[in-house]
Enzyme design. Structure first.
Site, PDB file in Angstrom:
ATOM      1  N   CYS A 213      51.153  32.513  25.899  1.00 29.91           N
ATOM      2  CA  CYS A 213      49.817  33.043  25.629  1.00 29.91           C
ATOM      3  C   CYS A 213      49.228  32.473  24.341  1.00 29.91           C
ATOM      4  O   CYS A 213      49.832  32.605  23.277  1.00 29.91           O
ATOM      5  CB  CYS A 213      49.892  34.561  25.542  1.00 29.91           C
ATOM      6  SG  CYS A 213      48.345  35.344  25.031  1.00 29.91           S
TER       7      CYS A 213
ATOM      8  N   TYR B  53      38.684  29.543  29.651  1.00 30.76           N
ATOM      9  CA  TYR B  53      38.914  30.548  30.688  1.00 30.76           C
ATOM     10  C   TYR B  53      37.669  30.735  31.556  1.00 30.76           C
ATOM     11  O   TYR B  53      37.765  30.938  32.771  1.00 30.76           O
ATOM     12  CB  TYR B  53      39.311  31.881  30.049  1.00 30.76           C
ATOM     13  CG  TYR B  53      40.724  31.905  29.529  1.00 30.76           C
ATOM     14  CD1 TYR B  53      41.775  32.355  30.326  1.00 30.76           C
ATOM     15  CD2 TYR B  53      41.021  31.453  28.253  1.00 30.76           C
ATOM     16  CE1 TYR B  53      43.076  32.366  29.858  1.00 30.76           C
ATOM     17  CE2 TYR B  53      42.323  31.464  27.768  1.00 30.76           C
ATOM     18  CZ  TYR B  53      43.341  31.917  28.583  1.00 30.76           C
ATOM     19  OH  TYR B  53      44.636  31.921  28.116  1.00 30.76           O
TER      20      TYR B  53
END
Length: 327
Positions: free
Chosen positions: A41, A172
């Protein structure tokens, strides 16, 4: 998701803070809290880097979740018996539910967990790293860099916000776009900002001032993942990072700086994105590339001057249990 098919990140995190004066009920205390992260992450990677640079390992333990999770939570499948050895839980979800049995939002990393109670304290990733710099100062290592110097905070905040909106989050938005219009908008925003960053960094080694700051940490964690996942998986494909000379050299410079590259696990990064995002990659096939040997090639950025740690010193090597595979 917006009406136009644009991915909208939920930024409503648990707002509590761990502070020197304990004003939220969570005072800074050695050994009391556990930082939960996942190597995959980018948001958690920020916290891993800042903890390393400041030398907080002796007072703030770290639990590492595996790279793959389901709709319920990140899980500790890398640990013996699939449980975090300090918290004794199988899933990070358990710490959130101890805080609020009806917790309605996503279970995210990084997160600070109060070890005695087993409750999550906060998952506000942006504030967490700032507090590590400003509230945990009594426990910084000798020679720790000043990542959020007071005289530069306005500029760091401004640059960091641009980076978040147009780079960290825009990749994203490209990858999860549900319409051509939304994808085109995010793609244009991303590469316009990368061009702006290339111009800014062409004649200065770091984003703000002449030392590494919080702004560099926040940009690095996206750039280091760019060719491995965002270029192909998220369709951010105008150029690879390796085709952007200034940013490629800048990111290699940071990668080769103690505290940055020694937190990066490319196999876990790729496994997370290509396996978890079934809507983007239904086959779950994880690509073998790209070649990562280039990360260790000379970058020549030292010719621009700058002092990576200011008046401080580099951190020592990672503790054995936190080492990542060498390239």
């Amino acid at each position: 998701m917006s009406d136009k098919g644009e991915y909208q990140r939920d930024l409503n995190y648990i707002p509590d803070r761990i502070t020197a004066d304990g004003r939220d009920g969570w005072p800074v205390e050695p050994g009391r809290y556990r930082l939960i992260v996942a190597r995959a992450c980018p948001w958690a990677n920020r916290a891993v880097i800042v903890r390393r640079l400041l030398g907080l390992e002796p007072v703030l333990s770290m639990g590492i979740a595996g790279p793959v999770h389901d709709e319920r939570s990140w899980s500790f499948d890398l640990d013996p018996d699939g449980r975090d050895p300090v918290l004794g839980i199988e899933r990070l979800q358990e710490a959130f539910f101890k805080r609020d049995p009806d917790y309605p939002r996503g279970i995210t990393v990084p997160a600070f967990v109060d070890v005695p109670s087993g409750q999550v304290v906060t998952n506000d990733f942006a504030q967490m790293t700032l507090d590590m710099s400003t509230e945990w100062t009594a426990y910084h290592r000798a020679g720790a860099p000043e990542l959020y110097p007071e005289k530069l905070r306005d500029e760091i905040d401004d640059v960091a916000q641009k980076v978040f909106t147009d780079v960290n989050n825009a990749v994203y938005q490209c990858g999860f776009a549900r319409s051509q219009e939304a994808y085109d908008h995010s793609y244009t925003k991303l590469f316009s900002r990368l061009d702006w960053l290339s111009e800014r960094l062409a004649d200065q080694r770091y984003l703000v001032g002449d030392t590494i700051t919080e702004a560099d940490v926040r940009l690095f964690t996206t750039l280091v993942r760019f060719d491995a996942v965002y270029h192909g998986h998220f369709k951010c494909n105008r150029q690879k990072l390796t085709e952007l000379p200034v940013l490629w050299a800048y990111t290699r410079d940071l990668f080769q700086t103690p505290g940055f590259g020694d937190t990066i696990d490319f196999p876990q990064i790729k496994e997370h994105y290509y396996v978890v995002h079934k809507n983007v990659n239904p086959s779950g096939i994880v690509p073998l590339g790209p070649d990562v040997s280039g990360w260790l090639t000379p970058h020549d950025r030292e010719q621009l001057g700058g002092r990576p740690f200011g008046d401080g010193t580099p951190p020592g090597p990672p503790v054995e249990s936190e080492r990542v595979p060498a390239l």
